[in-house]
Design a protein around this motif. Structure first.
Motif, PDB file in Angstrom:
ATOM      1  N   VAL A  28       4.795   2.606  -8.475  1.00 22.72           N
ATOM      2  CA  VAL A  28       3.896   1.567  -7.978  1.00 22.72           C
ATOM      3  C   VAL A  28       3.632   1.874  -6.509  1.00 22.72           C
ATOM      4  CG1 VAL A  28       3.597  -0.909  -7.594  1.00 22.72           C
ATOM      5  CG2 VAL A  28       4.804  -0.087  -9.631  1.00 22.72           C
ATOM      6  N   ILE A  29       2.339   1.939  -6.162  1.00 24.90           N
ATOM      7  CA  ILE A  29       1.972   2.488  -4.851  1.00 24.90           C
ATOM      8  C   ILE A  29       1.089   1.531  -4.044  1.00 24.90           C
ATOM      9  CG2 ILE A  29       2.178   4.881  -5.607  1.00 24.90           C
ATOM     10  CD1 ILE A  29      -0.913   4.883  -5.944  1.00 24.90           C
ATOM     11  N   VAL A  30       1.208   1.657  -2.725  1.00 24.56           N
ATOM     12  CA  VAL A  30       0.334   0.932  -1.803  1.00 24.56           C
ATOM     13  C   VAL A  30      -0.147   1.907  -0.726  1.00 24.56           C
ATOM     14  CG1 VAL A  30       1.447  -1.316  -2.152  1.00 24.56           C
ATOM     15  CG2 VAL A  30       2.259   0.196  -0.330  1.00 24.56           C
ATOM     16  N   HIS A  31      -1.021   1.440   0.123  1.00 24.60           N
ATOM     17  CA  HIS A  31      -1.494   2.245   1.259  1.00 24.60           C
ATOM     18  C   HIS A  31      -0.320   2.471   2.224  1.00 24.60           C
ATOM     19  CE1 HIS A  31      -3.675   3.174   4.957  1.00 24.60           C
ATOM     20  NE2 HIS A  31      -4.701   3.499   4.164  1.00 24.60           N
ATOM     21  N   PRO A  32      -0.244   3.618   2.853  1.00 23.15           N
ATOM     22  CA  PRO A  32       0.890   3.894   3.776  1.00 23.15           C
ATOM     23  C   PRO A  32       1.011   2.871   4.906  1.00 23.15           C
ATOM     24  CG  PRO A  32      -0.310   5.901   3.316  1.00 23.15           C
ATOM     25  CD  PRO A  32      -1.102   4.792   2.674  1.00 23.15           C
ATOM     26  N   ASP A  33      -0.118   2.244   5.294  1.00 21.35           N
ATOM     27  CA  ASP A  33      -0.066   1.270   6.391  1.00 21.35           C
ATOM     28  C   ASP A  33       0.287  -0.140   5.946  1.00 21.35           C
ATOM     29  OD1 ASP A  33      -0.757   3.285   8.055  1.00 21.35           O
ATOM     30  OD2 ASP A  33      -2.895   2.771   8.165  1.00 21.35           O
ATOM     31  N   THR A  34       0.363  -0.361   4.663  1.00 24.15           N
ATOM     32  CA  THR A  34       0.701  -1.703   4.173  1.00 24.15           C
ATOM     33  C   THR A  34       2.161  -2.008   4.508  1.00 24.15           C
ATOM     34  OG1 THR A  34      -0.852  -1.421   2.361  1.00 24.15           O
ATOM     35  CG2 THR A  34       0.754  -3.188   2.131  1.00 24.15           C
ATOM     36  N   ASN A  35       2.369  -3.206   4.985  1.00 26.64           N
ATOM     37  CA  ASN A  35       3.690  -3.546   5.524  1.00 26.64           C
ATOM     38  C   ASN A  35       4.674  -3.975   4.422  1.00 26.64           C
ATOM     39  OD1 ASN A  35       5.633  -3.911   7.423  1.00 26.64           O
ATOM     40  ND2 ASN A  35       4.981  -6.008   7.953  1.00 26.64           N
ATOM     41  N   ILE A  36       4.829  -3.118   3.444  1.00 27.29           N
ATOM     42  CA  ILE A  36       5.834  -3.339   2.396  1.00 27.29           C
ATOM     43  C   ILE A  36       6.555  -2.010   2.191  1.00 27.29           C
ATOM     44  CG2 ILE A  36       6.232  -3.880  -0.042  1.00 27.29           C
ATOM     45  CD1 ILE A  36       3.692  -5.505  -0.050  1.00 27.29           C
ATOM     46  N   GLN A  37       7.882  -2.059   2.237  1.00 32.08           N
ATOM     47  CA  GLN A  37       8.646  -0.829   2.020  1.00 32.08           C
ATOM     48  C   GLN A  37       9.126  -0.733   0.581  1.00 32.08           C
ATOM     49  OE1 GLN A  37       8.302   1.126   4.555  1.00 32.08           O
ATOM     50  NE2 GLN A  37       7.447  -0.617   5.681  1.00 32.08           N
ATOM     51  N   GLU A  38       9.450  -1.885   0.006  1.00 34.00           N
ATOM     52  CA  GLU A  38      10.005  -1.894  -1.335  1.00 34.00           C
ATOM     53  C   GLU A  38       9.658  -3.220  -2.005  1.00 34.00           C
ATOM     54  OE1 GLU A  38      14.294  -0.885  -3.440  1.00 34.00           O
ATOM     55  OE2 GLU A  38      14.174  -1.146  -1.268  1.00 34.00           O
ATOM     56  N   ALA A  39       9.316  -3.173  -3.294  1.00 36.92           N
ATOM     57  CA  ALA A  39       9.023  -4.406  -4.038  1.00 36.92           C
ATOM     58  C   ALA A  39       9.896  -4.432  -5.290  1.00 36.92           C
ATOM     59  CB  ALA A  39       7.557  -4.454  -4.421  1.00 36.92           C
ATOM     60  N   ASP A  40      10.143  -5.620  -5.800  1.00 35.57           N
ATOM     61  CA  ASP A  40      10.958  -5.689  -7.025  1.00 35.57           C
ATOM     62  C   ASP A  40      10.041  -5.843  -8.239  1.00 35.57           C
ATOM     63  OD1 ASP A  40      11.050  -8.822  -7.842  1.00 35.57           O
ATOM     64  OD2 ASP A  40      10.902  -8.554  -5.662  1.00 35.57           O
ATOM     65  N   ALA A  41      10.601  -5.542  -9.410  1.00 34.13           N
ATOM     66  CA  ALA A  41       9.802  -5.535 -10.646  1.00 34.13           C
ATOM     67  C   ALA A  41       9.203  -6.909 -10.931  1.00 34.13           C
ATOM     68  CB  ALA A  41      10.687  -5.091 -11.810  1.00 34.13           C
TER      69      ALA A  41
END
Lengths: 142, 379
Positions: A28-41
């Motif tokens: 599961v991917i986001v833009h490199p500048d998005t302020n999320i490092q890790e998300a849970d399922a």
């Protein structure tokens, strides 16, 4: 052809006829500048089912893949815990009650990668073997 | 389908096609279809079906068009529905303006579905539930004789620490509409208000609702004038108008983890100072790959009987069915049901949900078996 050879041949034909589509996992991917490092399922599941519009307080637009893509089925079974029929019935409930509509979809992994790498408010999923520096991985389902 | 309605349909389709060119990004179309077959082993009509093959009672097609301007919170939704058992006449089942003002708050104004039951909103979209016919004992017109209202709905939703929840408040009225119950045609005049609460955690949902039909009249004066034998049965209503101001309370449970399915719902309808009935069903099922076999028990239980005579609809059904997912958008269903109208001592007005009046036929201790086959599709 003796019986053993015949059995081996039949096993070979059976195995050859079963489509084997293996992926290294779903990233599961986001833009490199998005302020999320890790998300849970669970957060990702809720986002893709339209139950929330945010992950860790950040508003994100989920990007889906076209129906029939193997990676799509894998993502929904592993992360969202619904097969294709259950997912169709779920969205039918929401569509026909005015309660929401499914995420917009693009054709394949590369299209997801291209879209997510160009928008900081997008989130998508791709085969984890295709991950590169243009996007940031926040969750992997194996 | 009469000529006028055909013209309306053609006009609406033309508008849709034109609009699709102009606003392709804002306009979406979705549809659903059911093609089905029903037959009973009883020559007397039961919920519209007899011992002759019936291909029209279950069959329907619906087209929903949603127009959402690219800016602003509003959306405009129309759902056109045509039913086989109504001669395929096209009606606007829904036509409302909705707006999601924030992530938590939304409203709908117009012709909307009356949120009486757990699956009221998708009653016509068969792919969303396991049965071919949602349990008639609770969902039938005999219990709640309308499905839509002209009115307002306000909905608030939020995420709690332990569960998600939403609260819905609504009010409205029914445009005068004719329904059939026990073979008798009624004209309904209705004003209603209510509240609904849903609590959801993972695969579990709990639903509570309360509705007050504070101005409800069932008018069968035309039938009474045409058929004098009805005067005996409805001696308490010489004008052919039953004032049925009622309250209706429900409790529903739904658990579906993708394998095990449990659905249960109970509704108490209380006609003020006259009668009370408690109708309920329980469904259990288990998903084996594409197959979902399920079993339902469903009951109409009259707990307080009106003294001046109305038809007693007590009955109970057991339904055995299977839902087969052919593709994600197409399911095939098969169902067998057995219904029993109990023998009620000193009550000659028992009729269950047979489409005939008990003054004409005795239904006590009667039984009916029904087979239903259907294909449900969404597109």
């Amino acid at each position: 052809m003796n019986l053993r050879s015949l059995l081996l041949f039949m096993v070979y034909v059976f195995c050859a006829s079963v489509p084997v589509i293996a992926t290294a996992g779903v990233a599961v991917i986001v833009h490199p500048d998005t302020n999320i490092q890790e998300a849970d399922a669970d957060s990702i599941k809720r986002l893709y089912l339209g139950k929330t519009s945010k992950v860790l307080g950040i508003k994100l637009n989920p990007v889906d893949q076209a129906e029939g893509n193997a990676i799509r089925d894998e993502f929904y079974e592993k992360v969202v815990e619904k097969d294709a029929s259950q997912l169709k019935a779920y969205w039918a409930q929401l569509i026909f009650t005015g309660g929401g509509s499914p995420p917009s979809s693009v054709n394949n992994d590369n299209a997801v990668k291209q879209l997510v790498s160009s928008k900081t408010n997008a989130i998508g999923y791709i085969d984890s073997s295709l991950v590169d520096s243009s996007i940031k991985v926040v969750f992997i389902a194996n | 389908m009469n000529l006028e309605k055909t013209r309306i349909l053609v006009y609406i389709l033309a508008v849709i096609l034109y609009s699709n060119v102009a606003y392709s990004r804002s306009l979406s179309h979705n549809g659903f279809l059911t093609a089905g077959f029903s037959q009973t082993d009883n020559e007397i009509s039961f919920i519209g079906v007899t011992d002759e093959m019936n291909f029209s009672d279950l069959s329907l097609i619906g087209i929903q068009t949603t127009f959402k301007p690219s800016e602003g919170p509003f959306q405009f939704v129309t759902q056109l529905l045509a039913r086989g058992n109504q001669g395929w006449d096209v009606d606007a089942e829904w036509a409302y303006v909705g707006a999601r003002l924030t992530d938590s708050f939304e409203f709908q104004v117009g012709k909307v579905r009356a949120p009486m039951f757990m699956i009221s909103e998708t009653l016509d979209v068969g792919i969303t539930y396991p049965w071919i016919r949602p349990p008639e004992e609770l969902y039938g017109f005999n219990n709640i004789p309308f499905t839509t209202i002209n009115g307002l709905k306000f909905k608030y939703r939020n995420e709690g620490q332990y569960f998600d929840y939403d609260l819905l408040i609504y009010g409205g009225e029914n445009p005068e509409e004719t329904v059939t119950s026990n073979g008798l045609e009624y004209l309904i005049v209705l004003k209603i208000a209510g509240i609904e609460a849903n609590f959801v955690r993972d695969n579990f949902k709990l639903r509570l609702s309360y509705h007050d039909a504070y101005d409800l009249f069932l008018d069968f004066a035309a039938e009474l004038a045409a058929n004098p034998t009805l005067a005996t049965l409805f001696a308490g209503y010489p004008n052919g108008i039953i004032e049925s101001n009622s309250t209706f309370s429900t409790l529903g449970l739904d658990y579906n983890d993708g394998r095990f399915l449990l659905m249960a719902e109970v509704g108490q309808r209380k006609v003020r100072e006259n009668s009370t009935n408690v109708n309920w069903f329980v469904t259990v099922g288990y998903q084996f790959g594409r197959f979902l076999p399920h079993l339902t028990h469903s009951v109409i239980n009259i707990t307080e009987v009106e003294t001046n005579g109305t038809i007693n609809n007590e009955q109970q059904s057991t339904i055995l069915g299977v839902k087969i997912s052919v593709t994600p958008a197409i399911v095939v269903k098969a169902e067998l049901s057995h219904t029993h109208v109990p023998d009620i001592p000193d009550d000659s007005l028992a009729a269950g949900l047979f489409d005939a009046l008990p003054v004409l036929v005795s239904f006590e201790d009667d039984k009916v078996n029904m087979v239903n086959l259907a294909i449900n599709m969404v597109f």
